[in-house]
Scaffold this active site. Structure first.
Site, PDB file in Angstrom:
ATOM      1  N   ASN A   7       0.862  -1.181   0.000  1.00  0.00           N
ATOM      2  CA  ASN A   7       0.000   0.000   0.000  1.00  0.00           C
ATOM      3  C   ASN A   7       0.904   1.239   0.000  1.00  0.00           C
ATOM      4  OD1 ASN A   7      -1.723   2.097   0.558  1.00  0.00           O
ATOM      5  ND2 ASN A   7      -2.631   1.178   2.392  1.00  0.00           N
ATOM      6  N   ARG A  91      -2.782  -2.038  -3.256  1.00  0.00           N
ATOM      7  CA  ARG A  91      -3.941  -1.166  -3.056  1.00  0.00           C
ATOM      8  C   ARG A  91      -3.848  -0.037  -4.078  1.00  0.00           C
ATOM      9  NH1 ARG A  91      -4.826   3.661   1.062  1.00  0.00           N
ATOM     10  NH2 ARG A  91      -7.022   3.967   0.653  1.00  0.00           N
ATOM     11  N   HIS A 180     -12.687   3.816   0.380  1.00  0.00           N
ATOM     12  CA  HIS A 180     -12.723   2.862   1.506  1.00  0.00           C
ATOM     13  C   HIS A 180     -13.520   1.607   1.140  1.00  0.00           C
ATOM     14  CE1 HIS A 180     -12.297   6.470   4.494  1.00  0.00           C
ATOM     15  NE2 HIS A 180     -11.112   5.926   4.293  1.00  0.00           N
ATOM     16  N   ARG A 241     -10.223  17.225   7.017  1.00  0.00           N
ATOM     17  CA  ARG A 241     -10.986  17.546   5.799  1.00  0.00           C
ATOM     18  C   ARG A 241     -12.369  18.088   6.160  1.00  0.00           C
ATOM     19  NH1 ARG A 241     -10.208  11.736   3.111  1.00  0.00           N
ATOM     20  NH2 ARG A 241      -8.101  11.472   3.911  1.00  0.00           N
ATOM     21  N   GLU A 384      -8.187  -4.352   5.581  1.00  0.00           N
ATOM     22  CA  GLU A 384      -8.097  -4.145   4.132  1.00  0.00           C
ATOM     23  C   GLU A 384      -7.013  -5.021   3.514  1.00  0.00           C
ATOM     24  OE1 GLU A 384      -8.155  -0.014   5.445  1.00  0.00           O
ATOM     25  OE2 GLU A 384      -9.054   0.477   3.518  1.00  0.00           O
TER      26      GLU A 384
END
Ligand code: ADP
Length: 402
Positions: A7, A91, A180, A241, A384
């Protein structure tokens, strides 16, 4: 079969080596500060201490080489040599509309991922550095791309289209993609398993609440809506964010605060969210303790966040015509009984209630709703890497002769 899960971020690489017989993590590692001063590699063989290496790591290729060196080290390695890596799973953040599932990487797939760089300029290029590095270093080893967006490609047009002229969608692919996906898919599957039901028979709302946060409505096995949009900036308020805001605020602030496009982008991505509201921190642990000491703005940031999550849950219940399970995952979702309680408080009308004792759980899989609740609430730590390894295994076992 051993799968190397990679990743790559802009200055980091996370990796795991997973043996697929028993889905056993053999080692994991984290490389940070690539291309900067003070780059490091932390490598942890399963069940052993973390080895901390300070090395000069100018680029992702050197990073991948170092990770393989650590995996094959005589002292703390877990495999003899590189030939014991049977496949690599990457990923990849953005797969656009082309990639609706994980794929074996070919030159045509590489071109497809490159084409998505335009809509994911921050995320896809580092993913590509990692893929190219692995292809060069491990020639002949099959590589698979697993996309964050793929799971959400089942969304109907009513959920993914913005109220912009349709040509913007046709010309530039401006639409909701959602992110996600790997995490939402994993926790929804686990929730179904825990309920001893099939995901195709359930309506699940999964709340991935970490630094980046998103919610998904998963109806009968398919993502039908999610809160992140064209980029991971939309939806919930996050660590730094803003999440959704009135778009008219953007030109207003640009003018008032004398910001250009790059600066406003940075402002909304890195200086807003709960950090912006609290003026203190992007980490909920800091806010929870500051709020306990009486800091009003930290309390406000927590309240705004929880309110927004609750509103999305309500919206997705309406979108799915009901709900059977709500799942909490990622840093905050897995570790904050306080936040889970705050979000679920008031959702009793849905037929659910958190059991305060069961809710006292951190980082462990557990049903936390009261007994016999019509709507179950779960804490499910996301994984993940495991989804990436499984997809890689499923795609590669057909082509590898072991
Ligand atoms: P990322 O999106 O970076 O992968 P994570 O899923 O690791 O983020 O979540 C990190 C966030 O989770 C932290 O910033 C923090 O706000 C929150 N978090 C982690 N542990 C706790 C905890 N024990 N209590 C409250 N919040 C926590």
């Amino acid at each position: 079969m051993n799968v190397f899960v990679v990743n790559c971020g802009s200055s980091s690489i996370k990796y795991q080596l997973i043996n697929m017989e028993g889905e056993r993590v053999m080692a994991k590692g984290l490389i940070e500060r690539i291309g900067m001063e003070g780059s490091t590699l932390k490598h942890t063989p399963a069940g052993k201490y973390t080895i901390d290496l300070k090395e000069e790591i100018p680029d992702h290729k050197v990073g991948i080489r170092l990770a393989i060196k650590a995996l094959t080290s005589k002292e703390y390695g877990v495999i003899k040599d590189m030939s014991e890596i049977d496949a690599v799973g990457h990923r990849v953040v953005h797969g656009g509309e082309r990639f609706t599932d994980s794929v074996l990487i070919t030159s045509d797939v590489l071109r497809g991922i490159e084409a998505c760089c335009e809509i994911a300029p921050l995320h896809n290029p580092p993913n590509l550095y990692g893929i190219n590095a692995c292809m060069e270093i491990m020639r002949g080893t099959p590589q698979v791309a697993v996309f964050d967006t793929a799971f959400h490609q089942t969304m109907p047009k009513v959920a993914y289209l913005y109220g912009l002229p349709y040509e913007m969608y046709v010309k530039y692919g401006v639409r909701r993609y959602g992110f996600h996906g790997t995490s939402h898919k994993y926790v929804a599957l686990r929730a179904a398993e825990l309920m001893q039901e099939h995901m195709n028979d359930l309506r699940i709302i999964s709340c991935h609440l970490g630094n980046g946060a998103s919610i998904a409505a998963i109806k009968y096995g398919k993502s039908i809506d999610t809160s992140m949009g064209y980029t991971p900036l939309e939806g919930l308020i996050m660590g730094t964010r803003s999440g959704e805001i009135d778009p008219a605020i953007i030109p207003f602030l640009m003018e008032k605060e004398n910001m250009n496009a790059q600066q406003i982008d940075d402002y909304l991505n890195r200086r807003s969210g709960i950090l912006g509201i609290s003026g203190l921190s992007s980490d909920f642990r800091d806010l929870e303790s500051a709020a306990n000491r009486g800091d009003d703005r930290s309390q406000l940031a927590i309240d705004v966040f929880a309110y927004k999550v609750k509103k999305y849950i309500g919206g997705y219940v309406a979108a799915m015509g009901g709900v059977d399970a709500i799942v909490f995952t990622a840093g905050l979702g897995e570790n904050s009984p306080f936040m889970r309680d705050k979000i679920c408080n008031g959702l009793e009308y849905l037929g659910t209630r958190i059991d305060p004792d069961l809710n006292q759980v951190r980082g462990k899989e557990r049903e936390i709703s009261v007994r016999r609740a019509r709507v179950k609430i779960f804490v499910i730590p996301t994984n993940e890497e495991l989804v990436i390894a499984r997809d890689t295994y499923n795609i590669c076992r057909r082509i590898i002769k072991l």
